[in-house]
Design a protein around this motif. Sequence first.
Motif, PDB file in Angstrom:
ATOM      1  N   UNK A  96     -15.202  -3.779   2.260  1.00  0.00           N
ATOM      2  CA  UNK A  96     -14.759  -3.851   0.876  1.00  0.00           C
ATOM      3  C   UNK A  96     -14.324  -2.428   0.880  1.00  0.00           C
ATOM      4  N   UNK A  97     -14.866  -1.416   1.373  1.00  0.00           N
ATOM      5  CA  UNK A  97     -14.616   0.072   1.465  1.00  0.00           C
ATOM      6  C   UNK A  97     -13.084   0.335   1.994  1.00  0.00           C
ATOM      7  N   UNK A  98     -12.579  -0.563   2.694  1.00  0.00           N
ATOM      8  CA  UNK A  98     -11.707  -0.478   3.329  1.00  0.00           C
ATOM      9  C   UNK A  98     -10.159  -1.127   2.468  1.00  0.00           C
ATOM     10  N   UNK A  99     -10.836  -2.379   1.710  1.00  0.00           N
ATOM     11  CA  UNK A  99     -10.100  -2.751   0.742  1.00  0.00           C
ATOM     12  C   UNK A  99      -9.804  -1.518  -0.564  1.00  0.00           C
ATOM     13  N   UNK A 100     -10.819  -1.164  -0.856  1.00  0.00           N
ATOM     14  CA  UNK A 100     -10.719   0.048  -1.953  1.00  0.00           C
ATOM     15  C   UNK A 100      -9.627   1.235  -1.577  1.00  0.00           C
ATOM     16  N   UNK A 101      -9.674   1.478  -0.189  1.00  0.00           N
ATOM     17  CA  UNK A 101      -8.992   2.498   0.147  1.00  0.00           C
ATOM     18  C   UNK A 101      -7.437   2.198   0.170  1.00  0.00           C
ATOM     19  N   UNK A 102      -7.283   0.684   0.513  1.00  0.00           N
ATOM     20  CA  UNK A 102      -5.970   0.405   0.442  1.00  0.00           C
ATOM     21  C   UNK A 102      -5.273   0.492  -0.932  1.00  0.00           C
ATOM     22  N   UNK A 103      -6.263   0.042  -1.966  1.00  0.00           N
ATOM     23  CA  UNK A 103      -5.850   0.512  -3.315  1.00  0.00           C
ATOM     24  C   UNK A 103      -5.424   1.669  -3.456  1.00  0.00           C
ATOM     25  N   UNK A 104      -5.916   2.881  -2.854  1.00  0.00           N
ATOM     26  CA  UNK A 104      -5.781   4.109  -3.299  1.00  0.00           C
ATOM     27  C   UNK A 104      -4.260   4.595  -2.590  1.00  0.00           C
ATOM     28  N   UNK A 105      -3.940   3.942  -1.721  1.00  0.00           N
ATOM     29  CA  UNK A 105      -2.623   3.903  -0.937  1.00  0.00           C
ATOM     30  C   UNK A 105      -1.474   3.632  -2.304  1.00  0.00           C
ATOM     31  N   UNK A 106      -1.530   2.411  -2.773  1.00  0.00           N
ATOM     32  CA  UNK A 106      -0.740   1.918  -3.798  1.00  0.00           C
ATOM     33  C   UNK A 106      -0.776   3.105  -4.910  1.00  0.00           C
ATOM     34  N   UNK A 107      -2.040   3.555  -5.241  1.00  0.00           N
ATOM     35  CA  UNK A 107      -2.052   4.318  -6.366  1.00  0.00           C
ATOM     36  C   UNK A 107      -1.011   5.683  -6.148  1.00  0.00           C
ATOM     37  N   UNK A 108      -1.129   6.271  -4.945  1.00  0.00           N
ATOM     38  CA  UNK A 108      -0.466   7.397  -4.787  1.00  0.00           C
ATOM     39  C   UNK A 108       0.877   7.193  -4.434  1.00  0.00           C
ATOM     40  N   UNK A 109       1.298   5.905  -3.753  1.00  0.00           N
ATOM     41  CA  UNK A 109       2.612   5.731  -3.897  1.00  0.00           C
ATOM     42  C   UNK A 109       3.377   5.779  -5.333  1.00  0.00           C
ATOM     43  N   UNK A 110       2.791   4.867  -6.166  1.00  0.00           N
ATOM     44  CA  UNK A 110       3.121   4.843  -7.488  1.00  0.00           C
ATOM     45  C   UNK A 110       2.926   6.124  -8.273  1.00  0.00           C
ATOM     46  N   UNK A 111       2.329   6.920  -7.813  1.00  0.00           N
ATOM     47  CA  UNK A 111       2.135   8.264  -8.685  1.00  0.00           C
ATOM     48  C   UNK A 111       3.329   9.135  -8.112  1.00  0.00           C
ATOM     49  N   UNK A 112       3.687   9.108  -6.733  1.00  0.00           N
ATOM     50  CA  UNK A 112       4.643   9.694  -6.153  1.00  0.00           C
ATOM     51  C   UNK A 112       6.041   9.423  -6.778  1.00  0.00           C
ATOM     52  N   UNK A 113       6.317   8.170  -6.951  1.00  0.00           N
ATOM     53  CA  UNK A 113       7.354   7.678  -7.526  1.00  0.00           C
ATOM     54  C   UNK A 113       7.465   7.890  -8.938  1.00  0.00           C
ATOM     55  N   UNK A 114       6.395   8.391  -9.727  1.00  0.00           N
ATOM     56  CA  UNK A 114       6.370   8.643 -11.103  1.00  0.00           C
ATOM     57  C   UNK A 114       6.853  10.049 -11.282  1.00  0.00           C
ATOM     58  N   UNK A 115       6.882  10.863 -10.261  1.00  0.00           N
ATOM     59  CA  UNK A 115       7.629  12.125 -10.342  1.00  0.00           C
ATOM     60  C   UNK A 115       9.069  12.145 -10.425  1.00  0.00           C
ATOM     61  N   UNK A 116       9.567  10.989 -10.012  1.00  0.00           N
ATOM     62  CA  UNK A 116      10.926  10.931 -10.261  1.00  0.00           C
ATOM     63  C   UNK A 116      11.562   9.750 -11.367  1.00  0.00           C
ATOM     64  N   UNK A 117      10.617   8.966 -11.259  1.00  0.00           N
ATOM     65  CA  UNK A 117      10.892   7.781 -12.405  1.00  0.00           C
ATOM     66  C   UNK A 117       9.765   7.565 -13.126  1.00  0.00           C
ATOM     67  N   UNK A 118       9.922   8.162 -14.535  1.00  0.00           N
ATOM     68  CA  UNK A 118       8.494   8.299 -15.564  1.00  0.00           C
ATOM     69  C   UNK A 118       8.029   6.745 -15.672  1.00  0.00           C
ATOM     70  N   UNK A 119       8.735   5.671 -15.386  1.00  0.00           N
ATOM     71  CA  UNK A 119       8.164   4.423 -15.794  1.00  0.00           C
ATOM     72  C   UNK A 119       6.992   4.440 -15.000  1.00  0.00           C
ATOM     73  N   UNK A 120       6.928   4.769 -13.803  1.00  0.00           N
ATOM     74  CA  UNK A 120       5.444   4.629 -12.878  1.00  0.00           C
ATOM     75  C   UNK A 120       4.284   5.511 -13.299  1.00  0.00           C
ATOM     76  N   UNK A 121       4.684   6.547 -14.259  1.00  0.00           N
ATOM     77  CA  UNK A 121       3.478   7.298 -14.865  1.00  0.00           C
ATOM     78  C   UNK A 121       2.792   8.074 -13.649  1.00  0.00           C
ATOM     79  N   UNK A 122       1.527   8.066 -13.838  1.00  0.00           N
ATOM     80  CA  UNK A 122       0.703   8.590 -12.696  1.00  0.00           C
ATOM     81  C   UNK A 122       0.220   7.478 -11.951  1.00  0.00           C
ATOM     82  N   UNK A 123       0.835   6.450 -11.794  1.00  0.00           N
ATOM     83  CA  UNK A 123       0.716   5.261 -10.890  1.00  0.00           C
ATOM     84  C   UNK A 123      -0.279   4.105 -11.338  1.00  0.00           C
ATOM     85  N   UNK A 124      -0.387   4.110 -12.766  1.00  0.00           N
ATOM     86  CA  UNK A 124      -1.372   3.049 -13.354  1.00  0.00           C
ATOM     87  C   UNK A 124      -0.773   2.249 -14.440  1.00  0.00           C
ATOM     88  N   UNK A 125       0.673   2.499 -14.573  1.00  0.00           N
ATOM     89  CA  UNK A 125       1.323   1.950 -15.600  1.00  0.00           C
ATOM     90  C   UNK A 125       1.750   0.415 -15.228  1.00  0.00           C
TER      91      UNK A 125
END
Length: 474
Positions: A96-125
């Motif tokens: 379950x810890x590894x599953x949670x870690x995998x979620x953090x990967x998606x959050x950071x990817x989305x936050x990274x894209x948010x710096x260039x595409x505002x529609x992604x915001x901080x990764x939780x839109x």
Amino acid sequence: MSESVQKMSRLQLTAMVVGGMIGAGIFSLPRTFANATGPVGAAIAWIIAGAGMYALARVFQALAERKPNLDAGVFVYAKVGFGDYPGFLSAFGYWIGSCIGNVSYWVLIKSTLGAFFPIFGNGNTLVAIIVASIGIWLFHFLILRGVKQAAFINTVVTVAKVVPIVVFIVILVFAFKLDMFTLNIHAAAQEGSIVQQVRATMLVTVFVFIGIEGASVYSRYAKERADVGRATIFGFCAVTALMVLVSMLPFAILPRGDVAGMRQPSMAAVLESLVGPWGAIFVSIGLVVSVLGAYLAWSLICAEVMFAAARNEDMPALFSRENANGVPANALWITNIIIQLLVASTYFSSDAFALMLNLTSSMSLIPYLFVAAYGLMIAKRSESYEIRPEERNRDLTFAAIAVIYTVFMIIAGGLTFILLSAILYAPGTALYVWARRERNIPVFVRGSDWIIFIVATLAAIAGIVLMATGSIQL
């Protein structure tokens, strides 16, 4: 499963270690460390973490060589050493810890894209969550096609994602300013206890070291058992060097306060301050490749742990089934369903990345403690030391250091994350009850099993109450 599908080379095993360790965490280190401490505190934190995790890596190496019959070693050591229920908790906590870690990967990817595409915001839109969901299931069906194919892709991606990190380090080495580094040392010294500063980095260092056991988890695929230990040590040393440099060098480039205020991934912002916008784009591309590669590695590891636990009768038999390609399909399905639900939940979190990072670290420490304790146990008993008995004292020392380190890290993480971990551990016991009943054996056979269950349940209740009253906020 056929031999051609099962076997992985030392390079592939090393890539599982490096691929698992280099993920979201390394790209967030500059800001994370700058928020907590300065150069001196960072150096102390890495010495503590490096020594503790190196000792743990040596325990994994020793157990891989001396207990070659124990596959998927992260949880099976707990079972052999301490009983079925602790073994289950180790497997469940790691999974379950590894599953949670995998979620953090998606959050950071989305936050990274948010710096260039505002529609992604901080990764939780909403759009960010939809895009992440598509990615989860694309990876799911890729892995279903075969572990060996996925492992090959992971090896290629691991090489590709190291390149931008090395480029970042080289540029910062040439831009090194001794006066700025000295200024940050003095500034941090004026901001309170160094002990508190170091403590604030502890769960972060655990997070970035998670993956050290990647080769051990996949030991049943190794062409040669000795490759497991060698891959673990080599991967640990290489990644540690990269992480230390990534976190320390920014202190010689910019004032600590500037780094602490940067958007994640802060590595991109640091490079942008030196070379312009292309630096942020370059690192951001590297991050996406890195995190997707780490996600692939951890998807493999998550499914493998669930499968191995079911094969050893600690999880329901449903999860021990493989498809025609030799992939533990049911284990993969439940893993990605949980990840999907957690990704959806980030919509309601104010700082999803930090929460997932710290909770992943907290959940992983219990399985690590069991591994270290088992290594200490067999060294004290001289068990399996008929061959090369002169290594016993060395292994005993490493295991003792690893035990002390993991206990210290659990305490340093704080009561909040102990209680949050209990909220996940306690209900997870339902899977253990399911597995025991379908095999017609008693659920708890030791008095210590009852004690562990009662303590975990009470801690979970306390955590839920504190969350309901607002004392613990996500």
